[in-house]
Design an enzyme around this catalytic site. Structure first.
Site, PDB file in Angstrom:
ATOM      1  CG  ASN A 176      -8.867 -63.621  26.526  1.00 33.96           C
ATOM      2  OD1 ASN A 176      -9.665 -64.464  26.897  1.00 33.96           O
ATOM      3  ND2 ASN A 176      -7.915 -63.154  27.310  1.00 33.96           N
ATOM      4  CB  CYS A 177     -10.211 -68.719  24.597  1.00 33.91           C
ATOM      5  SG  CYS A 177      -9.865 -70.435  24.163  1.00 33.91           S
ATOM      6  CG  ASN A 178      -5.540 -67.898  20.264  1.00 33.41           C
ATOM      7  OD1 ASN A 178      -5.937 -66.752  20.085  1.00 33.41           O
ATOM      8  ND2 ASN A 178      -4.283 -68.174  20.564  1.00 33.41           N
TER       9      ASN A 178
END
Length: 117
Positions: free
Chosen positions: A10-12
């Site tokens: 979920n890290c951009n």
């Protein structure tokens, strides 16, 4: 060419890197170190490749949530690895390994193009 991308889904920044890799037809295996964990040995390898100050992400919210005493205790590679093992969210990501060697950390499209194409 065996490539492993380490990060959290979920890290951009991880999303950008994975999208770039897919869009450029580069095969890789994804290692979610939140679910799959990370070893002290792996962190030592990354610190040797990039420096512990780079591997330890001090810009994120996890670092900022540490007490000033906890932050001050991180003063060298050994103490950085200890905190990273307990707080994997503080690992700068993604880390890209090729043939078992760490070659990239974070995402820079120009650098990815230069090293991976």
């Amino acid at each position: 060419m065996q490539m492993i991308v380490y990060g959290i889904p979920n890290c951009n920044t991880v999303k950008k890197a994975r999208t770039w890799l897919t869009d450029n037809g580069i095969d890789y295996e994804f290692h979610d170190f939140k679910k799959q964990g990370i070893t002290a040995e792996k962190l030592q390898q990354w610190c040797a490749a990039f420096g512990w100050e780079v591997v330890l992400n001090k810009k994120g919210t996890t670092w900022k949530k540490l007490t000033p005493d906890q932050q001050a205790a991180v003063k060298d590679e050994k103490s950085a690895i200890a905190v990273l093992l307990n707080h994997t969210s503080m690992i700068k990501r993604p880390v890209v390994e090729q043939q078992g060697k760490a070659i990239l950390i974070s995402f820079d499209e120009e650098l990815y193009s230069k090293l991976l194409k």
